[in-house]
Write an enzyme that holds these catalytic residues in place. Structure first.
Site, PDB file in Angstrom:
ATOM      1  N   ARG A  49       0.852  -1.192   0.000  1.00 35.16           N
ATOM      2  CA  ARG A  49       0.000   0.000   0.000  1.00 35.16           C
ATOM      3  C   ARG A  49       0.883   1.237   0.000  1.00 35.16           C
ATOM      4  O   ARG A  49       2.100   1.146   0.165  1.00 35.16           O
ATOM      5  CB  ARG A  49      -0.963  -0.008   1.197  1.00 35.16           C
ATOM      6  CG  ARG A  49      -0.222  -0.291   2.498  1.00 35.16           C
ATOM      7  CD  ARG A  49      -0.750   0.402   3.669  1.00 35.16           C
ATOM      8  NE  ARG A  49      -0.713   1.838   3.525  1.00 35.16           N
ATOM      9  CZ  ARG A  49       0.392   2.579   3.641  1.00 35.16           C
ATOM     10  NH1 ARG A  49       1.571   2.042   3.881  1.00 35.16           N
ATOM     11  NH2 ARG A  49       0.324   3.886   3.511  1.00 35.16           N
ATOM     12  N   GLY A  50       0.202   2.399  -0.171  1.00 35.20           N
ATOM     13  CA  GLY A  50       0.946   3.650  -0.351  1.00 35.20           C
ATOM     14  C   GLY A  50       1.091   3.846  -1.854  1.00 35.20           C
ATOM     15  O   GLY A  50       1.549   2.930  -2.556  1.00 35.20           O
ATOM     16  N   ALA A  51       0.708   5.037  -2.325  1.00 35.96           N
ATOM     17  CA  ALA A  51       0.598   5.244  -3.776  1.00 35.96           C
ATOM     18  C   ALA A  51       1.875   4.876  -4.556  1.00 35.96           C
ATOM     19  O   ALA A  51       1.824   4.058  -5.493  1.00 35.96           O
ATOM     20  CB  ALA A  51       0.161   6.687  -4.053  1.00 35.96           C
ATOM     21  N   ARG A  89      -7.590  -1.098  -6.988  1.00 40.23           N
ATOM     22  CA  ARG A  89      -7.845   0.080  -6.146  1.00 40.23           C
ATOM     23  C   ARG A  89      -7.930   1.293  -7.074  1.00 40.23           C
ATOM     24  O   ARG A  89      -7.069   1.469  -7.934  1.00 40.23           O
ATOM     25  CB  ARG A  89      -6.732   0.295  -5.102  1.00 40.23           C
ATOM     26  CG  ARG A  89      -6.691  -0.791  -4.029  1.00 40.23           C
ATOM     27  CD  ARG A  89      -5.779  -0.396  -2.876  1.00 40.23           C
ATOM     28  NE  ARG A  89      -6.451   0.514  -1.946  1.00 40.23           N
ATOM     29  CZ  ARG A  89      -5.825   1.163  -0.965  1.00 40.23           C
ATOM     30  NH1 ARG A  89      -4.518   1.021  -0.808  1.00 40.23           N
ATOM     31  NH2 ARG A  89      -6.481   1.959  -0.149  1.00 40.23           N
ATOM     32  N   GLN A 191      -2.893   2.954   9.767  1.00 43.64           N
ATOM     33  CA  GLN A 191      -1.566   3.034   9.139  1.00 43.64           C
ATOM     34  C   GLN A 191      -0.613   3.910   9.945  1.00 43.64           C
ATOM     35  O   GLN A 191       0.591   3.670   9.962  1.00 43.64           O
ATOM     36  CB  GLN A 191      -1.692   3.594   7.706  1.00 43.64           C
ATOM     37  CG  GLN A 191      -2.339   2.661   6.704  1.00 43.64           C
ATOM     38  CD  GLN A 191      -3.831   2.882   6.605  1.00 43.64           C
ATOM     39  OE1 GLN A 191      -4.481   3.323   7.554  1.00 43.64           O
ATOM     40  NE2 GLN A 191      -4.410   2.571   5.464  1.00 43.64           N
ATOM     41  N   ASP A 232      -2.438  10.570  -2.814  1.00 44.88           N
ATOM     42  CA  ASP A 232      -2.713   9.435  -3.715  1.00 44.88           C
ATOM     43  C   ASP A 232      -3.016   9.900  -5.126  1.00 44.88           C
ATOM     44  O   ASP A 232      -2.853   9.142  -6.083  1.00 44.88           O
ATOM     45  CB  ASP A 232      -3.878   8.610  -3.178  1.00 44.88           C
ATOM     46  CG  ASP A 232      -3.398   7.785  -1.988  1.00 44.88           C
ATOM     47  OD1 ASP A 232      -3.348   8.333  -0.870  1.00 44.88           O
ATOM     48  OD2 ASP A 232      -3.025   6.613  -2.201  1.00 44.88           O
ATOM     49  N   ASN A 242      -5.940  12.099  -0.291  1.00 38.24           N
ATOM     50  CA  ASN A 242      -5.064  11.321   0.597  1.00 38.24           C
ATOM     51  C   ASN A 242      -5.970  10.566   1.563  1.00 38.24           C
ATOM     52  O   ASN A 242      -7.207  10.686   1.515  1.00 38.24           O
ATOM     53  CB  ASN A 242      -4.076  12.232   1.336  1.00 38.24           C
ATOM     54  CG  ASN A 242      -2.972  11.445   2.037  1.00 38.24           C
ATOM     55  OD1 ASN A 242      -2.371  10.549   1.439  1.00 38.24           O
ATOM     56  ND2 ASN A 242      -2.715  11.736   3.296  1.00 38.24           N
ATOM     57  N   LYS A 243      -5.372   9.805   2.439  1.00 36.63           N
ATOM     58  CA  LYS A 243      -6.125   8.967   3.382  1.00 36.63           C
ATOM     59  C   LYS A 243      -7.221   9.748   4.088  1.00 36.63           C
ATOM     60  O   LYS A 243      -7.035  10.903   4.469  1.00 36.63           O
ATOM     61  CB  LYS A 243      -5.134   8.390   4.395  1.00 36.63           C
ATOM     62  CG  LYS A 243      -5.703   7.482   5.446  1.00 36.63           C
ATOM     63  CD  LYS A 243      -6.560   6.365   4.901  1.00 36.63           C
ATOM     64  CE  LYS A 243      -5.881   5.539   3.829  1.00 36.63           C
ATOM     65  NZ  LYS A 243      -6.840   4.667   3.093  1.00 36.63           N
TER      66      LYS A 243
HETATM   67  O1  MRU Z   1      -4.951   3.132   1.812  1.00 34.45           O
HETATM   68  P1  MRU Z   1      -3.479   3.406   1.831  1.00 34.45           P
HETATM   69  O2  MRU Z   1      -2.833   2.948   3.087  1.00 34.45           O
HETATM   70  O3  MRU Z   1      -2.806   2.875   0.578  1.00 34.45           O
HETATM   71  O4  MRU Z   1      -3.381   4.989   1.782  1.00 34.45           O
HETATM   72  C1  MRU Z   1      -2.116   5.563   1.693  1.00 34.45           C
HETATM   73  C2  MRU Z   1      -2.095   7.036   1.799  1.00 34.45           C
HETATM   74  O5  MRU Z   1      -3.091   7.695   1.884  1.00 34.45           O
HETATM   75  C3  MRU Z   1      -0.730   7.668   1.693  1.00 34.45           C
HETATM   76  O6  MRU Z   1      -0.675   8.857   2.412  1.00 34.45           O
HETATM   77  C4  MRU Z   1      -0.421   7.970   0.219  1.00 34.45           C
HETATM   78  O7  MRU Z   1      -0.598   6.828  -0.572  1.00 34.45           O
HETATM   79  C5  MRU Z   1       0.957   8.485   0.036  1.00 34.45           C
HETATM   80  S1  MRU Z   1       2.209   7.254   0.315  1.00 34.45           S
HETATM   81  C6  MRU Z   1       3.684   8.058  -0.004  1.00 34.45           C
END
Ligand code: MRU
Length: 341
Positions: A49-51, A89, A191, A232, A242-243
């Site tokens: 996970r994480g973009a 996703r 997270q 994201d 973002n999250k």
């Molecule tokens: O659902 P996730 O855990 O994939 O969400 C991640 C985020 O929102 C991060 O802040 C984003 O992807 C940036 S990671 C450098």
């Protein structure tokens, strides 16, 4: 910096090996993935996970899959599997960005595996360079002793190295500059608690974990000088997904006069997305709110839940967008456009 090898090919390159992020911080478990279904599930269930990390994973995943295709119908299979992974996703644009890159490389080379291997490696190496540059630009804003609040996890395991939002803090730690980090726990999947506080503590950073609903109190006590968050997908007017919960942090930061920065590589800026209204927001399972991570359910089984996984912070709340090319300032319609000229 202590690094974790969280996305890599197996020695024979037939499999993709990843650190299962759902098991952190309690266990460091590596998964060996080969089939399209296993690769899809790893993204869908946030094992990766994480973009930016999702983009890197997608590049290597297409290489692993391509090695399994017969020559006959190679490109059709490649396009089909890229579309399948892309449906795992919807919000992080890095996924479709990396899949488009790999598909273009496959089409250009007629499915040459050596070309595909180079392309996925390039996606990884470019991300390392971008995150390092983003961390330098972010660190240029900070002074010894500053408190930085972050939301979710935008650290090394969400990218390649350093991360984006916590990259400046990790870089500061390497250079002996002492900062104080505040991590929102980030309900419902935690997270911030499970991943960010783990990464920062391991790096020796003064780290304090707070529940999401404590951010206003911590800000009102003067403990936070900057908010740094990841992204994201960033629209061309500066609206940034973002999250879930990031938008609330930005509104609080505005109230307390705290600069709020979004940090991300240009691979997270969607040139085809004019505003935040055009960003698809993932809805996830209700079970994540009711019972996931708990020994017992924390809500009645029949209660209705609403679980958008991301929110979109309005560009008017963002002090700057930090990319590898520097810090973009408002008006973002101009500064973000200039990045691609
Ligand atoms: O659902 P996730 O855990 O994939 O969400 C991640 C985020 O929102 C991060 O802040 C984003 O992807 C940036 S990671 C450098």
């Amino acid at each position: 910096m202590q690094t974790v090898d969280h996305v890599r090919l197996s020695a024979d390159e037939n499999d993709l090996v990843i650190l299962d992020q759902t098991q952190l911080p309690n266990r460091q478990v590596y998964l060996t993935l080969r089939s399209r279904e296993e690769l899809f599930k790893a993204i869908k269930e946030l094992q990766i996970r994480g973009a930016p990390a999702i983009g890197i994973f997608a590049g290597f995943a297409m290489y692993v899959l391509a090695r399994q295709y017969p020559r006959e119908g190679f490109l059709e299979r490649f396009r089909e599997d890229a579309a399948y992974l892309n449906s795992s996703r919807p919000t992080a644009v890095n996924l479709s960005w990396a899949l488009k890159r790999m598909t273009a490389a496959a089409e250009r080379s007629g499915g040459d595996l050596a070309v595909l291997r180079r392309e996925c490696q390039a996606i990884l190496e470019e991300d390392i360079a971008m995150c390092t540059a983003i961390s330098e630009h972010g660190l240029s804003l900070l002074r010894e002793g500053d408190g930085v609040l972050t939301h979710c996890n935008a650290g090394p395991i969400a990218t390649s190295k350093y991360g984006t939002a916590i990259g400046p803090i990790l870089l500061a730690a390497e250079r002996g500059i002492r900062l104080r980090a505040f991590c929102d726990e980030t309900r419902p999947l935690l997270q911030g608690a499970r991943l960010t506080s783990w990464e920062l503590s391991r790096a020796g950073v003064d780290t304090t974990l707070i529940c999401d609903n404590m951010a206003a109190t911590v800000m009102s006590q003067g403990k936070v000088q900057f908010c740094f968050v990841g992204c994201d997908r960033v629209a061309m007017n500066g609206d940034a997904a973002n999250k879930i919960g990031t938008y609330g942090v930005a509104i609080l930061a505005k109230h307390f006069g705290i600069p709020f920065y979004v940090l991300g590589p240009t691979s997270t800026i969607d040139r085809h997305c004019p505003t935040g209204k055009d960003i698809p927001v993932e809805l996830r399972a209700e079970e994540e709110i009711r019972s996931r991570w708990y020994a017992e359910p924390m809500a009645p089984a029949e209660v209705k839940c609403y679980n958008p996984s991301f929110d979109v912070t309005d560009h008017s709340l963002i002090s700057g967008i930090i990319t590898e090319k520097g810090i973009c300032r408002p008006p973002y319609t101009e500064s973000l456009k200039a990045l691609f000229e």
